[in-house]
Design a protein around this motif. Sequence first.
Motif, PDB file in Angstrom:
ATOM      1  N   GLU A  76      -1.915   6.101  -2.236  1.00 22.55           N
ATOM      2  CA  GLU A  76      -2.316   4.696  -2.350  1.00 22.55           C
ATOM      3  C   GLU A  76      -1.315   3.914  -3.204  1.00 22.55           C
ATOM      4  OE1 GLU A  76      -6.340   4.763  -3.818  1.00 22.55           O
ATOM      5  OE2 GLU A  76      -7.149   5.413  -1.880  1.00 22.55           O
ATOM      6  N   CYS A 136       1.715   3.213  -1.056  1.00 22.06           N
ATOM      7  CA  CYS A 136       1.418   2.124  -0.108  1.00 22.06           C
ATOM      8  C   CYS A 136       1.403   0.772  -0.808  1.00 22.06           C
ATOM      9  CB  CYS A 136       0.075   2.378   0.591  1.00 22.06           C
ATOM     10  SG  CYS A 136       0.119   3.762   1.730  1.00 22.06           S
ATOM     11  N   LYS A 137       0.849   0.725  -2.004  1.00 20.49           N
ATOM     12  CA  LYS A 137       0.787  -0.528  -2.761  1.00 20.49           C
ATOM     13  C   LYS A 137       2.192  -0.998  -3.113  1.00 20.49           C
ATOM     14  CE  LYS A 137      -0.959  -0.572  -6.987  1.00 20.49           C
ATOM     15  NZ  LYS A 137      -1.912  -0.549  -8.113  1.00 20.49           N
ATOM     16  N   ALA A 177       4.901  -0.273  -1.437  1.00 17.82           N
ATOM     17  CA  ALA A 177       5.567  -0.650  -0.187  1.00 17.82           C
ATOM     18  C   ALA A 177       5.181  -2.063   0.237  1.00 17.82           C
ATOM     19  CB  ALA A 177       5.218   0.356   0.917  1.00 17.82           C
ATOM     20  N   VAL A 178       3.927  -2.431   0.036  1.00 17.82           N
ATOM     21  CA  VAL A 178       3.456  -3.776   0.391  1.00 17.82           C
ATOM     22  C   VAL A 178       4.108  -4.828  -0.490  1.00 17.82           C
ATOM     23  CG1 VAL A 178       1.405  -5.275   0.386  1.00 17.82           C
ATOM     24  CG2 VAL A 178       1.274  -2.971   1.356  1.00 17.82           C
TER      25      VAL A 178
END
Length: 112
Positions: A103, A106-107, A109-110
Amino acid sequence: SPLAGADVNWIGKSDEEIVQATMQELERLFPTEIAADNSRAKLVKYAVVKTPRSVYAAVVGRNKYRPMQETPISNFVLAGDYTMQKYLGSMEGAVLSGKLAAEAVCKKAVRA
């Protein structure tokens, strides 16, 4: 429960004593399905595996020393049962930590 409590030296107990205590605990938890005397569900086969020192003793105040999965280093996250998560050092803790690390990736990457 007192039967399954940490104050019992289960490593020193015989396999039969461990199975008997386990059946008593199961009877307490599931009284309509399990009876320690085998009058209900029957234990057909068992194997007892003893792993000394497989779980550490939790010490009050030590969680604050566990690192978070997200670190101040760009593109570097941590995963493992030693990191900050809700379980003790265990396979479950390692799995949850891996999920939290994913997670965090992903955070990041965003935000990029």
